[in-house]
Design a protein around this motif. Sequence first.
Motif, short mmCIF file in Angstrom:
data_model
loop_
_atom_site.label_atom_id
_atom_site.label_comp_id
_atom_site.label_asym_id
_atom_site.label_seq_id
_atom_site.Cartn_x
_atom_site.Cartn_y
_atom_site.Cartn_z
N PRO A 95 0.82 -1.22 0.00
CA PRO A 95 0.00 0.00 0.00
C PRO A 95 0.85 1.26 0.00
O PRO A 95 1.78 1.40 0.80
N GLY A 96 0.55 2.17 -0.91
CA GLY A 96 1.26 3.44 -0.99
C GLY A 96 2.63 3.37 -1.62
O GLY A 96 3.35 4.39 -1.64
N LYS A 97 3.00 2.21 -2.12
CA LYS A 97 4.33 2.05 -2.72
C LYS A 97 4.22 1.63 -4.18
O LYS A 97 3.16 1.19 -4.63
N LYS A 98 5.31 1.77 -4.89
CA LYS A 98 5.30 1.38 -6.30
C LYS A 98 5.43 -0.15 -6.42
O LYS A 98 5.77 -0.83 -5.47
N ARG A 99 5.11 -0.63 -7.62
CA ARG A 99 5.21 -2.05 -7.89
C ARG A 99 6.67 -2.44 -8.11
O ARG A 99 7.34 -1.90 -8.98
N ASP A 100 7.15 -3.37 -7.32
CA ASP A 100 8.56 -3.75 -7.34
C ASP A 100 8.77 -5.15 -7.90
O ASP A 100 7.96 -6.05 -7.69
N PHE A 101 9.90 -5.32 -8.55
CA PHE A 101 10.30 -6.62 -9.07
C PHE A 101 10.60 -7.57 -7.93
O PHE A 101 11.22 -7.19 -6.93
N VAL A 102 10.18 -8.83 -8.08
CA VAL A 102 10.47 -9.87 -7.09
C VAL A 102 11.34 -10.96 -7.70
O VAL A 102 12.42 -11.26 -7.20
N ALA A 103 10.86 -11.55 -8.81
CA ALA A 103 11.58 -12.66 -9.42
C ALA A 103 11.13 -12.81 -10.86
O ALA A 103 10.04 -12.37 -11.23
N ALA A 104 11.98 -13.45 -11.65
CA ALA A 104 11.63 -13.74 -13.04
C ALA A 104 12.33 -15.00 -13.47
O ALA A 104 13.37 -15.38 -12.93
N ILE A 105 11.76 -15.65 -14.49
CA ILE A 105 12.31 -16.89 -15.01
C ILE A 105 12.21 -16.88 -16.53
O ILE A 105 11.21 -16.43 -17.09
N ASN A 106 13.28 -17.34 -17.18
CA ASN A 106 13.25 -17.32 -18.64
C ASN A 106 12.37 -18.43 -19.18
O ASN A 106 11.86 -19.27 -18.43
N TRP A 107 12.22 -18.48 -20.51
CA TRP A 107 11.21 -19.36 -21.08
C TRP A 107 11.52 -20.83 -20.82
O TRP A 107 10.61 -21.62 -20.63
N VAL A 160 14.65 -10.85 -1.59
CA VAL A 160 14.02 -12.17 -1.51
C VAL A 160 15.00 -13.29 -1.86
O VAL A 160 14.64 -14.48 -1.75
N LYS A 161 16.19 -12.93 -2.28
CA LYS A 161 17.17 -13.94 -2.71
C LYS A 161 17.46 -14.90 -1.56
O LYS A 161 17.69 -14.50 -0.42
N GLY A 162 17.41 -16.18 -1.87
CA GLY A 162 17.66 -17.20 -0.86
C GLY A 162 16.41 -17.65 -0.12
O GLY A 162 16.41 -18.66 0.58
N ARG A 163 15.32 -16.90 -0.27
CA ARG A 163 14.06 -17.26 0.41
C ARG A 163 12.97 -17.64 -0.60
O ARG A 163 12.13 -18.48 -0.29
N PHE A 164 12.97 -17.00 -1.76
CA PHE A 164 11.95 -17.25 -2.76
C PHE A 164 12.55 -18.03 -3.93
O PHE A 164 13.72 -17.85 -4.28
N THR A 165 11.72 -18.86 -4.56
CA THR A 165 12.13 -19.62 -5.73
C THR A 165 11.04 -19.55 -6.79
O THR A 165 9.88 -19.89 -6.51
N VAL A 166 11.42 -19.12 -7.98
CA VAL A 166 10.49 -19.07 -9.10
C VAL A 166 10.69 -20.30 -9.97
O VAL A 166 11.83 -20.77 -10.15
N SER A 167 9.60 -20.85 -10.47
CA SER A 167 9.66 -22.02 -11.34
C SER A 167 8.51 -21.96 -12.33
O SER A 167 7.61 -21.13 -12.21
N ARG A 168 8.56 -22.84 -13.33
CA ARG A 168 7.49 -22.87 -14.31
C ARG A 168 7.28 -24.27 -14.83
O ARG A 168 8.20 -25.10 -14.80
N ASP A 169 6.06 -24.51 -15.32
CA ASP A 169 5.70 -25.77 -15.95
C ASP A 169 5.08 -25.40 -17.29
O ASP A 169 3.89 -25.06 -17.35
N ASN A 170 5.86 -25.45 -18.34
CA ASN A 170 5.37 -25.01 -19.65
C ASN A 170 4.28 -25.92 -20.19
O ASN A 170 3.42 -25.48 -20.97
N ALA A 171 4.30 -27.17 -19.81
CA ALA A 171 3.26 -28.09 -20.28
C ALA A 171 1.88 -27.67 -19.76
O ALA A 171 0.86 -27.94 -20.39
N LYS A 172 1.88 -27.02 -18.60
CA LYS A 172 0.63 -26.57 -17.99
C LYS A 172 0.39 -25.07 -18.13
O LYS A 172 -0.62 -24.57 -17.64
#
Length: 128
Positions: A41-53, A64-76
């Motif tokens: 609230p009251g703050k700008k939208r900040d980057f958290v994580a991203a993953i390539n294709w 968030v480094k070391g605490r968050f993990t981004v992943s993807r399932d392209n089949a889904k």
Amino acid sequence: QAQLVESGGGLVQAGGSLKLSCAAFGRTVTRYTMGWFRQAPGKKRDFVAAINWSGDNSAYADSVKGRFTVSRDNAKNMVYLQMNSLKPEDTAVYYCAVAGSLLLTLETLPTTADFGAWGQGTQVTVSS
């Protein structure tokens, strides 16, 4: 234009974990970098994580480094954000986004301007 729907947010105590999911509809996003951002609230939208294709390269905000993990399932056509060791300062609305270009790389941390479609967001609240 892809439609993105986030889920998995909620209320959790500090030190707890949550896993956010992002489902893409309308067109496949399997060839695009996907990102997670958050906005308190009251703050700008900040980057958290991203993953390539292909899922073999990812980037994280220092906070968030070391605490968050981004992943993807392209089949889904799904992207995930596993959040561990949550802190009260992680409280925000979390948004999933798809890159506006196939050319987006993660050589530098991306910004909101690099993403072309956004979900409606899911609230994450971490109590102390």
